[in-house]
Design an enzyme around this catalytic site. Structure first.
Site, PDB file in Angstrom:
ATOM      1  N   SER A 166       0.841  -1.198   0.000  1.00 18.54           N
ATOM      2  CA  SER A 166       0.000   0.000   0.000  1.00 18.54           C
ATOM      3  C   SER A 166       0.873   1.244   0.000  1.00 18.54           C
ATOM      4  CB  SER A 166      -0.877   0.008   1.255  1.00 18.54           C
ATOM      5  OG  SER A 166      -1.466   1.280   1.444  1.00 18.54           O
ATOM      6  N   TYR A 177      -0.961  -0.902  10.610  1.00 21.65           N
ATOM      7  CA  TYR A 177      -1.332  -1.344   9.259  1.00 21.65           C
ATOM      8  C   TYR A 177      -0.212  -0.998   8.283  1.00 21.65           C
ATOM      9  CZ  TYR A 177      -3.847  -1.320   4.764  1.00 21.65           C
ATOM     10  OH  TYR A 177      -4.224  -1.527   3.460  1.00 21.65           O
TER      11      TYR A 177
HETATM   12  P1  NAP Z   1     -11.155  -6.280   1.123  1.00 16.38           P
HETATM   13  O1  NAP Z   1     -12.199  -5.743   0.212  1.00 16.38           O
HETATM   14  O2  NAP Z   1     -11.332  -6.143   2.587  1.00 16.38           O
HETATM   15  O3  NAP Z   1     -10.915  -7.826   0.751  1.00 16.38           O
HETATM   16  C1  NAP Z   1      -9.945  -8.561   1.454  1.00 16.38           C
HETATM   17  C2  NAP Z   1     -10.171 -10.024   1.209  1.00 16.38           C
HETATM   18  O4  NAP Z   1      -9.166 -10.750   1.933  1.00 16.38           O
HETATM   19  C3  NAP Z   1     -11.526 -10.515   1.735  1.00 16.38           C
HETATM   20  O5  NAP Z   1     -12.075 -11.456   0.848  1.00 16.38           O
HETATM   21  C4  NAP Z   1     -11.140 -11.161   3.062  1.00 16.38           C
HETATM   22  O6  NAP Z   1     -12.033 -12.165   3.481  1.00 16.38           O
HETATM   23  C5  NAP Z   1      -9.797 -11.776   2.697  1.00 16.38           C
HETATM   24  N1  NAP Z   1      -9.020 -12.103   3.886  1.00 16.38           N
HETATM   25  C6  NAP Z   1      -8.698 -11.281   4.904  1.00 16.38           C
HETATM   26  N2  NAP Z   1      -8.058 -11.946   5.854  1.00 16.38           N
HETATM   27  C7  NAP Z   1      -7.965 -13.228   5.428  1.00 16.38           C
HETATM   28  C8  NAP Z   1      -7.432 -14.405   5.995  1.00 16.38           C
HETATM   29  N3  NAP Z   1      -6.862 -14.397   7.204  1.00 16.38           N
HETATM   30  N4  NAP Z   1      -7.496 -15.555   5.297  1.00 16.38           N
HETATM   31  C9  NAP Z   1      -8.082 -15.581   4.073  1.00 16.38           C
HETATM   32  N5  NAP Z   1      -8.615 -14.494   3.490  1.00 16.38           N
HETATM   33  C10 NAP Z   1      -8.576 -13.331   4.176  1.00 16.38           C
HETATM   34  O7  NAP Z   1      -9.753  -5.615   0.815  1.00 16.38           O
HETATM   35  P2  NAP Z   1      -9.183  -4.912  -0.530  1.00 16.38           P
HETATM   36  O8  NAP Z   1      -9.434  -3.469  -0.436  1.00 16.38           O
HETATM   37  O9  NAP Z   1      -9.623  -5.665  -1.720  1.00 16.38           O
HETATM   38  O10 NAP Z   1      -7.624  -5.109  -0.289  1.00 16.38           O
HETATM   39  C11 NAP Z   1      -6.856  -6.065  -0.973  1.00 16.38           C
HETATM   40  C12 NAP Z   1      -5.392  -5.761  -0.764  1.00 16.38           C
HETATM   41  O11 NAP Z   1      -5.097  -4.437  -1.211  1.00 16.38           O
HETATM   42  C13 NAP Z   1      -4.953  -5.808   0.697  1.00 16.38           C
HETATM   43  O12 NAP Z   1      -3.670  -6.395   0.763  1.00 16.38           O
HETATM   44  C14 NAP Z   1      -4.891  -4.355   1.101  1.00 16.38           C
HETATM   45  O13 NAP Z   1      -4.004  -4.125   2.172  1.00 16.38           O
HETATM   46  C15 NAP Z   1      -4.436  -3.729  -0.187  1.00 16.38           C
HETATM   47  N6  NAP Z   1      -4.744  -2.321  -0.312  1.00 16.38           N
HETATM   48  C16 NAP Z   1      -6.032  -1.894  -0.241  1.00 16.38           C
HETATM   49  C17 NAP Z   1      -6.300  -0.530  -0.364  1.00 16.38           C
HETATM   50  C18 NAP Z   1      -7.701   0.019  -0.301  1.00 16.38           C
HETATM   51  O14 NAP Z   1      -7.856   1.236  -0.138  1.00 16.38           O
HETATM   52  N7  NAP Z   1      -8.726  -0.799  -0.437  1.00 16.38           N
HETATM   53  C19 NAP Z   1      -5.255   0.378  -0.584  1.00 16.38           C
HETATM   54  C20 NAP Z   1      -3.966  -0.098  -0.651  1.00 16.38           C
HETATM   55  C21 NAP Z   1      -3.717  -1.448  -0.528  1.00 16.38           C
HETATM   56  P3  NAP Z   1     -13.180 -11.811   4.598  1.00 16.38           P
HETATM   57  O15 NAP Z   1     -13.935 -10.650   4.074  1.00 16.38           O
HETATM   58  O16 NAP Z   1     -13.940 -13.072   4.662  1.00 16.38           O
HETATM   59  O17 NAP Z   1     -12.427 -11.489   5.865  1.00 16.38           O
END
Ligand code: NAP
Length: 264
Positions: A136, A149
């Site tokens: 991130s 985080y």
């Molecule tokens: P999200 O919508 O919250 O989706 C995360 C997914 O990961 C969900 O399906 C969640 O399942 C799964 N997950 C979490 N913990 C897990 C575990 N212990 N075992 C298996 N699955 C697990 O997040 P996102 O925004 O798509 O983020 C994806 C990536 O991008 C992450 O690495 C995040 O740090 C990074 N990122 C996001 C942003 C942003 O603004 N969204 C910005 C920069 C980087 P459950 O829902 O069932 O827990």
């Protein structure tokens, strides 16, 4: 993005929602066989309804033993996307032990573990591979309430640069954890590339945790030269590029997908 990944097998963690889900679907469209891993069965069920060819694994990757059991018979994997993560945002002085542990269990320890399992398989087969870790922008700059985080996400990057956070204790921990996460130096000779991307805010379920407040969002938007948050597709396109042979000479980079935020 037109890209052929035919004959490749891919594993995407955290593929139940958001960026991981979209990445798994994009990989299928590129011709890869895709295994979507997440921890909520209903998300995986709906994913298979939308994309019937999708293979799935339901496991919480913070559970070390369950992960080993789930992945032991996974077979050949050429492409790994370490995407699963949680976001728990707390002011620095209120960070709890539980939140710290949860963040590091999922965002760091589990990533290391899944990478170990998959990289060992890649090394045994000797056919190379590509790993993309989703980090991130928060790992490269101090953001309010993002102390743990951000630090956890810094360790998801390929090392070579020190953490930038003004938190000495976490800084020291990070350097040590990072050394364990540095797999690319060991695996490069097996033609396995490891890269990381650093997206800005994406309005997924996770993005909404931190950025639903319009005033807070406006403050962040004003610091992004392109004046918008990233779309899921912006991130997915970058992941697919780094997985593909179009990036065959790119190894060990941390690539911002941030509209210029980290350069401004
Ligand atoms: P999200 O919508 O919250 O989706 C995360 C997914 O990961 C969900 O399906 C969640 O399942 C799964 N997950 C979490 N913990 C897990 C575990 N212990 N075992 C298996 N699955 C697990 O997040 P996102 O925004 O798509 O983020 C994806 C990536 O991008 C992450 O690495 C995040 O740090 C990074 N990122 C996001 C942003 C942003 O603004 N969204 C910005 C920069 C980087 P459950 O829902 O069932 O827990």
């Amino acid at each position: 993005m037109e890209q052929s990944l035919a004959h490749k097998r891919a594993l995407v963690t955290g593929a139940g929602k958001g960026i991981g889900r979209a990445t798994a679907k994009a990989l299928l469209e590129c011709g890869a066989e895709v295994i979507a891993l997440s921890r909520t069965q209903s998300d995986l069920d709906s994913l298979v309804q939308e994309s019937p060819k999708m293979l799935t694994i339901c496991v919480d990757i913070s559970d070390w033993e369950a992960t080993e059991n789930s992945l032991k018979d996974i077979g050949r994997i050429d492409l790994l996307v370490n995407n699963a993560a949680v976001a728990i945002l707390q002011p620095f002085l209120s960070v709890t032990e539980d939140a710290f542990d949860k963040l590091f269990d999922v965002n760091v320890k589990a990533l290391l573990h899944v990478s170990q399992i998959i990289a060992k398989g890649m090394m045994c087969r000797g056919e190379g591979g590509s790993i993309v870790n989703i980090s991130s922008q928060a790992s490269k700059c101090a953001l309010r309430d993002h102390a743990v985080y951000s630090s956890a996400l810094h360790t998801r990057q390929h090392p070579g640069e020190p953490p930038l956070h003004p938190l000495p204790s976490i800084h020291i921990l990070l350097v040590n954890v990072m050394k364990c996460c540095v797999i690319s130096q060991h695996v490069s000779e097996y033609k396995i590339r490891v890269n990381a991307i650093n997206p800005t805010v994406v309005m997924t379920a996770m993005g909404r945790i931190g950025w639903s407040d319009p005033a807070k969002a406006a403050g962040m938007l004003s610091r992004i030269p392109l004046h918008r948050f990233a779309e899921v597709e912006d991130v997915v396109n970058t992941i697919i590029f780094l997985l593909s042979d179009k990036s065959a000479m790119i190894n060990g980079v941390t690539l911002p997908v941030d509209g210029g935020f980290l350069s401004s």
